[in-house]
Design a protein around this motif. Structure first.
Motif, short mmCIF file in Angstrom:
data_model
loop_
_atom_site.label_atom_id
_atom_site.label_comp_id
_atom_site.label_asym_id
_atom_site.label_seq_id
_atom_site.Cartn_x
_atom_site.Cartn_y
_atom_site.Cartn_z
N GLN A 76 35.25 32.47 43.45
CA GLN A 76 34.73 31.93 44.83
C GLN A 76 33.38 31.20 44.65
N SER A 80 32.70 27.36 45.32
CA SER A 80 31.77 26.88 46.19
C SER A 80 30.38 25.98 45.77
N ILE A 114 24.99 31.22 47.73
CA ILE A 114 25.54 31.63 46.51
C ILE A 114 24.72 32.35 45.73
N PHE A 131 32.10 31.63 52.66
CA PHE A 131 33.13 31.27 51.40
C PHE A 131 34.59 30.71 51.97
#
Length: 219
Positions: A76, A80, A114, A131
């Protein structure tokens, strides 16, 4: 998820180890150059993989995550980062100062979120909507805004659509603000607890210090 740090750590350990082993095999043990090279490469690859596994297990233990959880979060994060890059590539497409500011702010918040999740993967569960929904929506809506604003025709319908899109971007910006707050919420709570603990400790020590000072004055 210290990708760069762990990456260089593996290489810094295995590069000199493999090199010294190769030198020893060639000059000390008298093995053939190609055999020594094959052993050196094998040692490098095997040691690299072993250290990587140790680092992964250490991270899983530190954050209390299953391997599958960690891999999912890692994926993820990677995806991202690509989406944030897409978002920043659209800076030149939005011609409104207001829209540019909104997109810039969203990208900055996204990078911060992030980074926080990379530092502490468990925080992923505090910002799942970022996300799974908010970042995707930001990229999609910004892309559509860029298409609309660059249309040669500027009739009433397009103007209304542009205004609505700017409002939606503003809403998304606020959602990302909440995501960022959620990401640091536990850190703030922990900081408050530590401050409260220090305050209590100081308040307990004050009467003792004052008492000692009074006895000293009496003497």
């Amino acid at each position: 998820m210290n990708f760069i740090k762990n990456f260089f750590t593996r290489h810094l350990i295995m590069a000199p180890t493999s090199l010294f082993t190769w030198i020893f095999l060639v000059s000390g043990a008298g093995l053939n150059f190609f055999v020594s090279s094959a052993i050196g490469v094998g040692l490098y690859a095997g040691g690299y993989a072993a250290i990587k596994e140790i680092q992964l297990r250490s991270t899983l233990k530190q954050f209390g995550l299953a391997r599958s959880e960690y891999k999912h979060i890692e994926q993820q994060v990677i995806e991202s980062k690509k989406k944030v890059k897409q978002l920043t590539n659209m800076y030149g497409q939005v011609r409104s100062i207001q829209a540019f500011r909104q997109v810039y702010d969203m990208a900055a918040k996204a990078r911060r979120i992030i980074k926080i999740v990379q530092t502490n993967p468990r925080k992923f569960y505090q910002v799942e909507t970022f996300f799974y929904a908010h970042l995707d929506s930001a990229v999609e809506i910004t892309s559509k805004y860029g298409l609309l604003v660059n249309q040669p025709l500027k009739d009433a319908e397009i103007k209304i659509a542009l205004q609505h899109t700017r409002e939606t971007l503003a809403d998304l910006n606020q959602e990302m603000e909440r995501d960022l707050r959620n990401a640091v919420a536990t850190d703030l709570e922990q900081l408050r607890m530590e401050i409260d603990f220090v305050d209590v400790t100081i308040n307990k020590e004050k009467p003792l210090l004052e008492s000692k000072g009074e006895h000293s004055n009496d003497r």
